[in-house]
Design a protein around this motif. Structure first.
Motif, PDB file in Angstrom:
ATOM      1  N   TYR A  55      18.750  14.705  -9.110  1.00  0.00           N
ATOM      2  CA  TYR A  55      17.804  14.399 -10.192  1.00  0.00           C
ATOM      3  C   TYR A  55      18.101  15.185 -11.478  1.00  0.00           C
ATOM      4  CZ  TYR A  55      15.088  12.031  -6.605  1.00  0.00           C
ATOM      5  OH  TYR A  55      14.687  11.186  -5.604  1.00  0.00           O
ATOM      6  N   GLY A  56      19.217  15.871 -11.525  1.00  0.00           N
ATOM      7  CA  GLY A  56      19.602  16.584 -12.734  1.00  0.00           C
ATOM      8  C   GLY A  56      18.826  17.851 -12.994  1.00  0.00           C
ATOM      9  N   LEU A  57      18.130  18.376 -11.975  1.00  0.00           N
ATOM     10  CA  LEU A  57      17.327  19.581 -12.159  1.00  0.00           C
ATOM     11  C   LEU A  57      18.143  20.852 -12.086  1.00  0.00           C
ATOM     12  CD1 LEU A  57      14.235  18.559  -9.986  1.00  0.00           C
ATOM     13  CD2 LEU A  57      14.517  18.360 -12.455  1.00  0.00           C
ATOM     14  N   ASP A  58      19.442  20.721 -11.760  1.00  0.00           N
ATOM     15  CA  ASP A  58      20.310  21.891 -11.709  1.00  0.00           C
ATOM     16  C   ASP A  58      20.915  22.205 -13.075  1.00  0.00           C
ATOM     17  OD1 ASP A  58      21.737  19.518 -11.680  1.00  0.00           O
ATOM     18  OD2 ASP A  58      23.409  20.358 -10.528  1.00  0.00           O
ATOM     19  N   THR A  79      12.723   7.816 -13.936  1.00  0.00           N
ATOM     20  CA  THR A  79      12.233   7.398 -12.621  1.00  0.00           C
ATOM     21  C   THR A  79      11.427   8.518 -11.998  1.00  0.00           C
ATOM     22  OG1 THR A  79      14.185   5.992 -12.317  1.00  0.00           O
ATOM     23  CG2 THR A  79      12.897   6.533 -10.345  1.00  0.00           C
ATOM     24  N   SER A  80      10.286   8.161 -11.422  1.00  0.00           N
ATOM     25  CA  SER A  80       9.452   9.157 -10.741  1.00  0.00           C
ATOM     26  C   SER A  80      10.215   9.782  -9.587  1.00  0.00           C
ATOM     27  CB  SER A  80       8.166   8.496 -10.230  1.00  0.00           C
ATOM     28  OG  SER A  80       7.465   9.358  -9.371  1.00  0.00           O
ATOM     29  N   ILE A  81      10.269  11.101  -9.566  1.00  0.00           N
ATOM     30  CA  ILE A  81      11.017  11.795  -8.528  1.00  0.00           C
ATOM     31  C   ILE A  81      10.341  11.638  -7.168  1.00  0.00           C
ATOM     32  CG2 ILE A  81      11.800  14.067  -7.737  1.00  0.00           C
ATOM     33  CD1 ILE A  81      12.144  14.859 -10.642  1.00  0.00           C
ATOM     34  N   VAL A  82       9.019  11.758  -7.141  1.00  0.00           N
ATOM     35  CA  VAL A  82       8.294  11.714  -5.876  1.00  0.00           C
ATOM     36  C   VAL A  82       8.084  10.281  -5.399  1.00  0.00           C
ATOM     37  CG1 VAL A  82       6.119  12.330  -4.736  1.00  0.00           C
ATOM     38  CG2 VAL A  82       7.148  13.908  -6.387  1.00  0.00           C
ATOM     39  N   GLN A  83       7.686   9.373  -6.294  1.00  0.00           N
ATOM     40  CA  GLN A  83       7.390   7.999  -5.889  1.00  0.00           C
ATOM     41  C   GLN A  83       8.614   7.095  -5.903  1.00  0.00           C
ATOM     42  OE1 GLN A  83       3.723   6.261  -7.359  1.00  0.00           O
ATOM     43  NE2 GLN A  83       3.084   8.228  -8.222  1.00  0.00           N
ATOM     44  N   GLY A  84       9.655   7.500  -6.622  1.00  0.00           N
ATOM     45  CA  GLY A  84      10.878   6.711  -6.638  1.00  0.00           C
ATOM     46  C   GLY A  84      10.768   5.393  -7.386  1.00  0.00           C
ATOM     47  N   ARG A  85       9.814   5.267  -8.297  1.00  0.00           N
ATOM     48  CA  ARG A  85       9.631   4.054  -9.088  1.00  0.00           C
ATOM     49  C   ARG A  85       9.802   4.374 -10.567  1.00  0.00           C
ATOM     50  NH1 ARG A  85       4.047   1.333  -7.912  1.00  0.00           N
ATOM     51  NH2 ARG A  85       4.969  -0.102  -9.444  1.00  0.00           N
ATOM     52  N   PRO A  86      10.193   3.397 -11.388  1.00  0.00           N
ATOM     53  CA  PRO A  86      10.319   3.652 -12.830  1.00  0.00           C
ATOM     54  C   PRO A  86       8.990   4.127 -13.423  1.00  0.00           C
ATOM     55  CG  PRO A  86      11.339   1.565 -12.256  1.00  0.00           C
ATOM     56  CD  PRO A  86      10.611   2.026 -11.031  1.00  0.00           C
ATOM     57  N   VAL A  87       9.068   5.135 -14.284  1.00  0.00           N
ATOM     58  CA  VAL A  87       7.862   5.674 -14.909  1.00  0.00           C
ATOM     59  C   VAL A  87       7.169   4.611 -15.754  1.00  0.00           C
ATOM     60  CG1 VAL A  87       7.018   7.362 -16.577  1.00  0.00           C
ATOM     61  CG2 VAL A  87       8.731   8.037 -14.890  1.00  0.00           C
ATOM     62  N   SER A  88       7.961   3.795 -16.446  1.00  0.00           N
ATOM     63  CA  SER A  88       7.370   2.747 -17.289  1.00  0.00           C
ATOM     64  C   SER A  88       6.560   1.756 -16.456  1.00  0.00           C
ATOM     65  CB  SER A  88       8.470   2.011 -18.055  1.00  0.00           C
ATOM     66  OG  SER A  88       9.435   1.474 -17.156  1.00  0.00           O
ATOM     67  N   ALA A  89       7.026   1.451 -15.234  1.00  0.00           N
ATOM     68  CA  ALA A  89       6.290   0.525 -14.375  1.00  0.00           C
ATOM     69  C   ALA A  89       4.978   1.145 -13.899  1.00  0.00           C
ATOM     70  CB  ALA A  89       7.156   0.126 -13.180  1.00  0.00           C
ATOM     71  N   LEU A  90       5.003   2.431 -13.557  1.00  0.00           N
ATOM     72  CA  LEU A  90       3.780   3.109 -13.117  1.00  0.00           C
ATOM     73  C   LEU A  90       2.763   3.199 -14.252  1.00  0.00           C
ATOM     74  CD1 LEU A  90       5.395   5.987 -11.012  1.00  0.00           C
ATOM     75  CD2 LEU A  90       4.052   4.072 -10.131  1.00  0.00           C
ATOM     76  N   ILE A  91       3.255   3.493 -15.468  1.00  0.00           N
ATOM     77  CA  ILE A  91       2.345   3.562 -16.623  1.00  0.00           C
ATOM     78  C   ILE A  91       1.777   2.190 -16.938  1.00  0.00           C
ATOM     79  CG2 ILE A  91       2.246   3.990 -19.104  1.00  0.00           C
ATOM     80  CD1 ILE A  91       4.146   6.305 -18.710  1.00  0.00           C
ATOM     81  N   ALA A  92       2.630   1.148 -16.904  1.00  0.00           N
ATOM     82  CA  ALA A  92       2.161  -0.207 -17.184  1.00  0.00           C
ATOM     83  C   ALA A  92       1.131  -0.667 -16.160  1.00  0.00           C
ATOM     84  CB  ALA A  92       3.349  -1.173 -17.201  1.00  0.00           C
ATOM     85  N   GLN A  93       1.247  -0.190 -14.926  1.00  0.00           N
ATOM     86  CA  GLN A  93       0.299  -0.561 -13.882  1.00  0.00           C
ATOM     87  C   GLN A  93      -1.060   0.096 -14.080  1.00  0.00           C
ATOM     88  OE1 GLN A  93       1.768   0.280  -9.931  1.00  0.00           O
ATOM     89  NE2 GLN A  93      -0.240   0.035  -8.987  1.00  0.00           N
ATOM     90  N   ASN A  94      -1.073   1.328 -14.599  1.00  0.00           N
ATOM     91  CA  ASN A  94      -2.321   2.091 -14.717  1.00  0.00           C
ATOM     92  C   ASN A  94      -2.920   2.076 -16.116  1.00  0.00           C
ATOM     93  OD1 ASN A  94      -2.798   3.900 -12.059  1.00  0.00           O
ATOM     94  ND2 ASN A  94      -0.608   3.636 -12.380  1.00  0.00           N
ATOM     95  N   LEU A  95      -2.112   1.825 -17.144  1.00  0.00           N
ATOM     96  CA  LEU A  95      -2.591   1.899 -18.522  1.00  0.00           C
ATOM     97  C   LEU A  95      -3.722   0.907 -18.822  1.00  0.00           C
ATOM     98  CD1 LEU A  95      -2.289   3.252 -21.268  1.00  0.00           C
ATOM     99  CD2 LEU A  95      -0.502   1.584 -21.837  1.00  0.00           C
ATOM    100  N   PRO A  96      -3.704  -0.344 -18.313  1.00  0.00           N
ATOM    101  CA  PRO A  96      -4.806  -1.264 -18.630  1.00  0.00           C
ATOM    102  C   PRO A  96      -6.184  -0.727 -18.244  1.00  0.00           C
ATOM    103  CG  PRO A  96      -2.962  -2.485 -17.714  1.00  0.00           C
ATOM    104  CD  PRO A  96      -2.633  -1.032 -17.574  1.00  0.00           C
TER     105      PRO A  96
END
Length: 308
Positions: A55-58, A79-96
């Motif tokens: 994940y590039g944390l090194d 991409t969400s490290i824990v959920q493994g889904r694109p951040v934009s998709a998670l935000i689009a799902q919850n933002l409404p």
């Protein structure tokens, strides 16, 4: 007007970069990291290093920031490290859900706040004015999350009128809107009252009284129209602050939304998801400020000339 708007948009670019840097540093300076949520008990240091490299944390903080910024400029929030889904998709799902709550709370605070401010200004110096001012001061001091807990206790637990939590149907919006919007009512009412009292002292208002116009007509048609300039500015700023305020309210009422998503991501130290959520909230405040400047300039050309 177009030149003024374009100038304000260009001024937002350095603000955006500063905000992105602050958001990035805030989450990376908080103790803990998301790897702890991905490793199984008894995992070896080699496995930790392997996940960090994945994940590039090194990498160093500067390199991580420029990589994230490069992706951000292309519209990729990561991409969400824990959920493994694109951040934009998670935000689009919850933002409404957050926009629904924020829009209802803004409309509620605007309508009730303006009416309360007009009544207080119209009856300046009376007991009604003192009572409204006292309620305004009380409403501006109660935190939204504490108010939310009180509303749940009274209207959901004791009386059973509305659902305690969730986002099913319009009835589930009532208590969150009250908890989010009551603080805004106090602010809008106070600004409306002050602006109307100051406007009522202008020479043109005295001239209208001399012409024999009804005091009610003068208050509603002339004084209120001129007093709306600072009120519109406050309401524009409230767009961003209400979305930020829904963070705690959504968590208290267990509603889906950007706030619940952010708090869950913070607990998991999910860097990309936290950065995406915070950036969305910061951009809401920035765009609300821009909207306030543009609307204020459109309503009052003197403001546009002063800022040109």
């Amino acid at each position: 007007m177009l030149a003024f708007t374009l100038k304000r948009l260009l001024l937002l670019l350095p603000v955006f970069f500063v905000v992105s840097l602050v958001v990035f540093l805030i989450i990376h300076l908080v103790p803990g990291d998301p790897i702890d949520n991905l490793l199984r008990p008894g995992a070896s240091p080699a496995q930790r290093l392997q996940i960090a490299a994945k994940y590039g944390l090194d990498r160093g903080l500067a390199e991580q920031y420029f990589v994230w910024m490069g992706r951000l400029l292309t519209g990729d929030l990561g991409t969400s490290i824990v959920q493994g889904r694109p951040v934009s998709a998670l935000i689009a799902q919850n933002l409404p859900y957050s926009l629904q709550l924020g829009a209802a709370a803004l409309l509620f605070s605007a309508l009730v706040g303006i009416v309360a401010g007009v009544v207080a200004a119209s009856f300046q110096g009376t007991r009604l004015d003192d009572g409204i001012t006292g309620v305004i001061l009380l409403g501006s001091t109660v935190p939204s999350f504490f108010l939310g807990l009180l509303l749940i206790l009274v209207f959901a637990v004791w009386l059973g009128w509305v659902p305690i939590s969730g986002a099913r149907g319009w009835s589930s919006l009532i208590l969150p809107v009250l908890a989010t919007g009551l603080g805004g009512i106090a602010l809008v009412a106070r600004v409306t009252r002050i602006a109307m009292v100051e406007t009522a002292r202008q020479d043109f208002v005295m001239l209208l009284h001399a012409k024999g116009l009804s005091p009610l007509v003068i208050q509603l048609r002339h004084v209120l129209r001129h007093a709306m300039v600072p009120v519109v500015t406050i309401l524009s700023l409230r767009i961003g602050w209400i979305l930020g305020g829904t963070v705690t309210v959504e968590y208290v009422f267990a509603r889906p939304g950007l706030g619940s998503l952010l708090i869950r991501a913070l607990n998991q130290r999910d860097y990309p998801l936290v950065q995406g959520c915070l950036l969305m909230l910061a951009m809401a405040v920035i765009l609300g400020t821009l909207m306030g400047d543009v609307v204020q300039a459109a309503m009052d050309p003197r403001q546009r000339e002063a800022r040109s």
